[in-house]
Write a protein that holds these residues in place. Structure first.
Motif, PDB file in Angstrom:
ATOM      1  N   CYS A 166       0.843  -1.185   0.000  1.00  0.00           N
ATOM      2  CA  CYS A 166       0.000   0.000   0.000  1.00  0.00           C
ATOM      3  C   CYS A 166       0.882   1.240   0.000  1.00  0.00           C
ATOM      4  O   CYS A 166       1.637   1.464   0.945  1.00  0.00           O
ATOM      5  N   HIS A 225       1.620   4.578   0.886  1.00  0.00           N
ATOM      6  CA  HIS A 225       1.125   5.534   1.877  1.00  0.00           C
ATOM      7  C   HIS A 225       1.554   6.921   1.406  1.00  0.00           C
ATOM      8  O   HIS A 225       2.731   7.225   1.340  1.00  0.00           O
ATOM      9  N   THR A 230      -4.134  12.177   5.228  1.00  0.00           N
ATOM     10  CA  THR A 230      -5.255  12.478   4.346  1.00  0.00           C
ATOM     11  C   THR A 230      -5.610  13.960   4.424  1.00  0.00           C
ATOM     12  O   THR A 230      -5.719  14.528   5.500  1.00  0.00           O
ATOM     13  N   TYR A 259      -3.168   4.807  -0.250  1.00  0.00           N
ATOM     14  CA  TYR A 259      -3.813   5.262   0.964  1.00  0.00           C
ATOM     15  C   TYR A 259      -3.483   6.723   1.201  1.00  0.00           C
ATOM     16  O   TYR A 259      -2.329   7.128   1.119  1.00  0.00           O
TER      17      TYR A 259
END
Length: 191
Positions: free
Chosen positions: A128, A130, A134, A173
């Motif tokens: 994933c 990263h 966010t 993500y």
């Protein structure tokens, strides 16, 4: 983490692994018998022995692990000081390797191509990318990379995965990808 930003997992207000174990054993696993539950493992925890702790995770019926909180997001002087004391990304790679050996499903957060190669070689089932904290919302980051930069980083990571194992599941993500349109852009423009 109990209604707070995921960044809170880096603060010293409690034992991250103990909190995840408690929440999993007492709140999630008893009611989610048919749903996989993953353990967010702080592999740099000096109080655990990776192999023994992964056995405990497995015995408590967790389906797998993810290396979160990950030290890969910590850079600068603080990141260097952590590495000097042995709190390193390599411990996370070791945890993924041992979890793979124990047949636990593994999700590996990485931030660049070299980390992706290490985790792929360790046997990660999912890599994933990263992309940082966010953006947006009440708890979201105010400073983040552009969606185009996120695309470039993701492609670098995914190309590195393919050098080791083309069957790895690839994910992204966080960072600037936080709306359906952002995610559509990322999935249409990355591997």
């Amino acid at each position: 983490l109990r209604g707070r930003s995921s960044f809170t997992s880096y603060l010293c207000y409690g034992d991250s692994n103990a909190m995840v174990m408690d929440m999993g054993k007492n709140e999630l696993l008893p009611i989610l018998s048919d749903t996989p539950v993953f353990f967010g493992l702080s592999a740099s925890d000096p109080k655990i022995h990776i192999y023994d702790y992964l056995l405990e995770i497995q015995e408590n019926r967790f389906s797998g692990i993810v290396n979160y909180p990950t030290v890969s997001l910590i850079d600068g002087d603080f990141g260097m000081a952590l590495r000097e004391e042995g709190n390193s990304f390599e411990k996370e790679v070791e945890a993924i390797h041992v979890a793979h050996f124990l047949n636990l499903f593994t999700v590996a957060f990485v931030t660049d191509g070299e980390q992706a190669r290490q985790m792929a070689a360790a046997g990660a089932d999912v890599i994933c990318a990263h992309l940082g904290l966010t953006k947006g919302g009440f708890l979201g980051a105010k400073k983040y990379i552009s969606i185009n930069e996120a695309r470039k980083i993701s492609n670098e990571i995914f190309e590195a995965c393919d050098e080791v194992n083309t069957r790895i599941i690839k994910m992204i993500y966080a960072g600037p990808a936080n709306t359906p349109i952002d995610m559509q852009y990322m999935y249409q423009n990355t591997e």
